[in-house]
Design an enzyme around this catalytic site. Sequence first.
Site, short mmCIF file in Angstrom:
data_model
loop_
_atom_site.label_atom_id
_atom_site.label_comp_id
_atom_site.label_asym_id
_atom_site.label_seq_id
_atom_site.Cartn_x
_atom_site.Cartn_y
_atom_site.Cartn_z
N GLY A 9 26.53 33.32 29.77
CA GLY A 9 25.63 32.74 30.77
C GLY A 9 26.43 31.83 31.67
N ALA A 11 27.30 28.05 33.64
CA ALA A 11 27.54 26.68 33.19
C ALA A 11 26.20 25.97 33.02
CB ALA A 11 28.41 25.94 34.21
N ARG A 12 26.07 25.25 31.93
CA ARG A 12 24.86 24.47 31.61
C ARG A 12 23.60 25.34 31.52
NH1 ARG A 12 27.78 22.17 29.62
NH2 ARG A 12 29.02 20.42 30.29
N LYS A 15 23.66 28.13 26.71
CA LYS A 15 24.25 29.14 25.84
C LYS A 15 24.82 28.55 24.55
CE LYS A 15 28.35 29.33 28.74
NZ LYS A 15 27.86 28.23 29.56
N SER A 16 25.45 27.38 24.59
CA SER A 16 26.00 26.78 23.37
C SER A 16 24.88 26.40 22.40
CB SER A 16 26.85 25.55 23.70
OG SER A 16 28.03 25.94 24.36
N ALA A 34 36.52 25.33 18.11
CA ALA A 34 36.50 24.70 19.43
C ALA A 34 37.81 24.98 20.16
CB ALA A 34 36.31 23.19 19.28
N HIS A 50 29.27 17.02 22.51
CA HIS A 50 29.04 18.30 21.83
C HIS A 50 28.93 18.09 20.32
CE1 HIS A 50 29.18 22.34 23.75
NE2 HIS A 50 29.48 21.64 24.83
N ARG A 54 25.39 18.75 18.15
CA ARG A 54 25.21 19.79 17.11
C ARG A 54 24.90 19.18 15.75
NH1 ARG A 54 30.57 21.03 18.56
NH2 ARG A 54 32.08 20.26 17.05
N ASP A 83 33.44 28.49 20.49
CA ASP A 83 32.98 27.95 21.78
C ASP A 83 34.17 27.30 22.48
OD1 ASP A 83 31.41 27.07 23.86
OD2 ASP A 83 30.08 25.86 22.64
#
Length: 173
Positions: A9, A11-12, A15-16, A34, A50, A54, A83
Site C-alpha cells: 500500500g 505511505a501511511r 499496512k503495518s 525490522a 513503531h 505494536r 517490515d
Amino acid sequence: MAHTILVTGGARSGKSRHAEARACAFPGERFYIATARAEDEEMHARIARHISDRGEGWTTVEEPFDLAGALDRTDGRGPRLLDCLTLWLSNLMLDGRDWEPETVTLVAALARQRSPVILVSNEVGMGIVPENALARAFRDAQGWLNQRVALMADEVEFVVSGLPMRVKSAPPA
C-alpha cells in the site's frame, strides 16, 4: 510449507498495523524483522513509535540487509513480520549493492520457510514519474521486487486508508 503474505500500500496507508494483526493470528513466538536504520533523530523517533505502537509480545530482529538469514534464523518458532521491503531495497541501493541477486536470495528463503511470513512493502509506482534517475531506478526496482514477492506469496493484500483489499487469495487447503 509456510504461509507467505505480502501486504502492500501507500505511505501511511495502515499496512503495518494490518500486517501486525495478521501476524498475531498465527500461533507461536512473534518476530518483527525490522529493516530500518536509525541514522538520524527523526528515524530514531519513528522506530520508537513503531515499537510502542505494536506493544509487548514481539521479539525484534534488526536486519537492514540479510533478510534471508534473519528468516532462516527465526524459522520454526512462529510468525515473522518483515517490515519493510521498501526500506530494505533503499538500504541495498544506497549501499551500492545489486538488489536483483539479493531479491533472488530472499525469494528462495521465503520458499523454504516453515513458519508464516508477513511482508510489508510500499506501492510506489502509482504517482508521477520521478524527476531524477536514482528515484526512477528505485521506483522501477520496487515494482519488480513487489512483483517477484507477490508471485510466490500465498496471499497479497493492498491497504488503502486503513482498509485491506484482497488481491490474491491462498488456494483452498
